[in-house]
Design a protein around this motif. Structure first.
Motif, PDB file in Angstrom:
ATOM      1  N   ARG A 201       0.857  -1.185   0.000  1.00  0.00           N
ATOM      2  CA  ARG A 201       0.000   0.000   0.000  1.00  0.00           C
ATOM      3  C   ARG A 201       0.895   1.237   0.000  1.00  0.00           C
ATOM      4  O   ARG A 201       1.819   1.348   0.802  1.00  0.00           O
ATOM      5  CB  ARG A 201      -0.904   0.000   1.224  1.00  0.00           C
ATOM      6  N   LEU A 202       0.585   2.185  -0.916  1.00  0.00           N
ATOM      7  CA  LEU A 202       1.438   3.359  -1.081  1.00  0.00           C
ATOM      8  C   LEU A 202       0.721   4.681  -0.855  1.00  0.00           C
ATOM      9  O   LEU A 202       1.358   5.733  -0.929  1.00  0.00           O
ATOM     10  CB  LEU A 202       2.058   3.350  -2.486  1.00  0.00           C
ATOM     11  N   ALA A 203      -0.569   4.675  -0.598  1.00  0.00           N
ATOM     12  CA  ALA A 203      -1.275   5.922  -0.298  1.00  0.00           C
ATOM     13  C   ALA A 203      -2.615   5.606   0.328  1.00  0.00           C
ATOM     14  O   ALA A 203      -3.227   4.558   0.067  1.00  0.00           O
ATOM     15  CB  ALA A 203      -1.469   6.768  -1.558  1.00  0.00           C
ATOM     16  N   ARG A 204      -3.072   6.533   1.137  1.00  0.00           N
ATOM     17  CA  ARG A 204      -4.365   6.362   1.804  1.00  0.00           C
ATOM     18  C   ARG A 204      -5.509   6.407   0.803  1.00  0.00           C
ATOM     19  O   ARG A 204      -6.440   5.609   0.881  1.00  0.00           O
ATOM     20  CB  ARG A 204      -4.536   7.472   2.852  1.00  0.00           C
ATOM     21  N   GLN A 205      -5.449   7.346  -0.147  1.00  0.00           N
ATOM     22  CA  GLN A 205      -6.510   7.488  -1.132  1.00  0.00           C
ATOM     23  C   GLN A 205      -6.175   6.706  -2.394  1.00  0.00           C
ATOM     24  O   GLN A 205      -5.011   6.599  -2.780  1.00  0.00           O
ATOM     25  CB  GLN A 205      -6.714   8.970  -1.482  1.00  0.00           C
ATOM     26  N   PRO A 206      -7.190   6.155  -3.074  1.00  0.00           N
ATOM     27  CA  PRO A 206      -6.921   5.443  -4.328  1.00  0.00           C
ATOM     28  C   PRO A 206      -6.300   6.376  -5.361  1.00  0.00           C
ATOM     29  O   PRO A 206      -6.630   7.556  -5.441  1.00  0.00           O
ATOM     30  CB  PRO A 206      -8.327   4.989  -4.777  1.00  0.00           C
ATOM     31  N   GLY A 207      -5.387   5.860  -6.137  1.00  0.00           N
ATOM     32  CA  GLY A 207      -4.752   6.620  -7.207  1.00  0.00           C
ATOM     33  C   GLY A 207      -4.145   5.658  -8.205  1.00  0.00           C
ATOM     34  O   GLY A 207      -3.420   4.737  -7.814  1.00  0.00           O
TER      35      GLY A 207
END
Length: 553
Positions: A201-207
């Protein structure tokens, strides 16, 4: 009779027992196994003293070389290890492991930088209470955080150098602020031996960019890239007849688990489940999970099946990848490959799913005013391509509860609604379309009914009834072009008044009369929607949830 042992016979010892027996004795004696071990708590013994199980395990490790070897194997191969970076040298516990111990690891979770509480964990519940606990979350990691990046690089190189092939399941969380940082933190994982499992996982929000990096590195770490490289030449998908292509696409995420998709301008396309968790159709704890819907539960809330300290790697909520995540998200990539695949994907997506257009503020929360444009107008004119409208087979439009009046003739949203009807009447495949309109009711949530419904005057109620006729009457233009299946479910304005509460049978009868009157206003005097209703029509998930909340309040 002489019972003295013969010369040369050695007495039986613990180490003379079979290994499998010794292993069972270790576990029965208190050796920690099949458990979650937090490296942070184990290192800081002044804050979190070792439990009795840890002390017993420590004593066994000091017994002798053979016992050390056997107990080490059990400790490192059966337990799930977790570590989180908090300050300098936080990851030292991993680097202190011997090379042999690293090779024995089967499950390791590393939280390098976490910016949110996880779905379903206690922290989420605390957040709802607006506790200051959540202020402890990290900020997205940037290149300026040289200390943490340096320590991670050193630790990762040491761990990856001693991992056993296809033995370790690695879960790695590092919420970053840009793609360059993401590429830097995952670089050590590109050269790791093949992992049994890898979640990143690399960010809290999807991207999409960060998600693609997570997927590329994780799949490479699990050896998927090498397998694909040996497949040979690419399969010529478009050499297949369109009938077969559509059949194949029907097994992708273009068809949702419940064949139902909700949409509103804020959330775009998403799934709505009437139950939050699932304990199985007949398992205690969550008996509301219907056996008919349970088959779809494997495609949602993947995080609830993981241990609480592993974290959430759901692609629906984060820029992340996990091979265990099968949660549905819009299959955007299938629409972007090429023009022909986009046409095929549209045919499957819009024809095989029911589309529920819901208010941005929620289906059962009263609207304070009419929006500039209705959600359904935005969906039909701006979201669905004009050449794909004829694929739609089921459309449900939900209007929120409202005060005295809503969608008045002089308001822009009403005029836009009339224009939308004109726009779609030539583009929808109306003979094949099922259209359902919900004028949603205010649903109890353990509180008293809102005053605007409990004290409804005759004038206010008549204004609502006029709105129904004014808004739905123009849909008769669709009947002229072939619409044959239309259903209206309308909230009876006086249901929550003193009269309605005292006369539930009368309310039910008048609600049925109201529905028939509006349906015939649209479809003609001979129309009877009750003759066309089937079991497959059913309730949508938002309504199932609302009815359950109402019954439990």
């Amino acid at each position: 009779m002489n019972s003295t042992p013969s010369v040369g016979t050695r007495p039986a010892t613990f180490l003379s027992l079979p290994p499998v027996v010794r292993h069972q004795i270790y576990c029965d004696a208190g050796l920690i196994h099949d458990s979650d071990i937090d490296f942070n708590r184990r290192v800081n013994t002044t804050y979190w003293p070792p439990s009795a199980d840890f002390q017993i395990s420590y004593n066994l490790l000091l017994t002798c070389r053979t016992v050390y070897t056997e107990t080490s194997y059990i400790i490192y191969s059966t337990n799930r290890f977790f570590i989180r970076y908090s300050d300098a040298q936080s990851l030292e516990a991993l680097r202190n492991l011997t090379a042999d111990s690293v090779a024995l690891l089967t499950q390791l979770t590393v939280h390098l930088n976490v910016t949110s509480c996880e779905k379903g964990q206690e922290c989420c519940e605390v957040c709802r209470g607006k506790s200051s606990y959540c202020l402890k979350h990290d900020k997205p990691l940037g290149l300026s955080s040289k200390t943490i990046l340096s320590e991670w690089q050193t630790t990762a190189r040491y761990i990856t150098a001693h991992i056993k092939q296809s033995h370790l399941s690695l879960h790695f969380v590092c919420d970053v602020n840009e793609l360059k940082v993401a590429m830097y933190v995952v670089e050590p994982l590109r050269n790791t031996p093949t992992l049994a499992e890898c979640s990143i996982r690399l960010a809290r929000q999807p991207g999409p960019l960060l998600r693609d990096v997570a997927q590329e590195v994780a799949t490479r770490a699990m050896g998927y890239q090498d397998r694909w490289n040996h497949v040979g030449s690419a399969f010529r998908f478009f050499d297949l007849p369109q009938e077969l292509r559509l059949k194949i696409l029907g097994y992708t995420d273009l068809v949702t688990p419940l064949c139902e998709v909700e949409w509103n301008p804020e959330s775009n396309f998403y799934l709505h489940y009437s139950t939050w968790r699932c304990g199985g159709p007949s398992i205690g704890g969550f008996p509301e999970c219907s056996p008919d819907l349970h088959r779809a539960c494997q495609f949602r809330n993947c995080w609830q099946y993981e241990p609480s300290n592993v974290g959430c790697f759901c692609r629906r909520y984060h820029a992340a990848f996990s091979s265990k995540c099968r949660c549905w998200s819009p299959p955007t990539s299938l629409f972007l490959v090429c023009k022909q695949l986009s046409v095929d994907a549209q045919a499957v997506f819009f024809a095989r799913n029911r589309f529920i257009i819901v208010p941005s503020g929620g289906c059962t929360h009263p609207a304070k005013s009419t929006p500039t444009r209705l959600e359904v107008s935005i969906f039909l004119r701006d979201v669905v391509p004009s050449n794909a409208l004829h694929f739609l087979k089921f459309l449900e439009v939900v209007f929120p509860p409202f005060y005295d009046d809503y969608l008045c003739p002089h308001e822009p949203a009403y005029q836009d609604w009339l224009q939308t009807i004109e726009y779609v009447r030539e583009r929808l495949d109306l003979p094949m379309l099922t259209l359902r309109i919900y004028m949603a009711d205010y649903i109890l949530h353990g509180e008293l009914v809102a005053d605007f419904r409990s004290t409804m005057t005759k004038e206010q109620g008549m204004a609502i009834l006029k709105m129904y006729a004014r808004t739905l009457g123009p849909l008769s233009k669709l009947r002229e072009k072939g619409l044959s299946r239309f259903f209206a479910d309308l909230a009876y304005p006086f249901a929550h008044t003193r009269f309605g509460l005292r006369n539930p049978t009368s309310v039910l009868e008048r609600s049925t009369e109201l529905r028939q009157r509006i349906e015939r206003l649209v479809m003609g005097d001979d129309y009877d929607g009750t003759l066309l209703e089937t079991k497959e029509l059913g309730n949508s998930q938002w309504l199932e949830e609302s009815l359950r909340d109402y019954m439990s309040s």
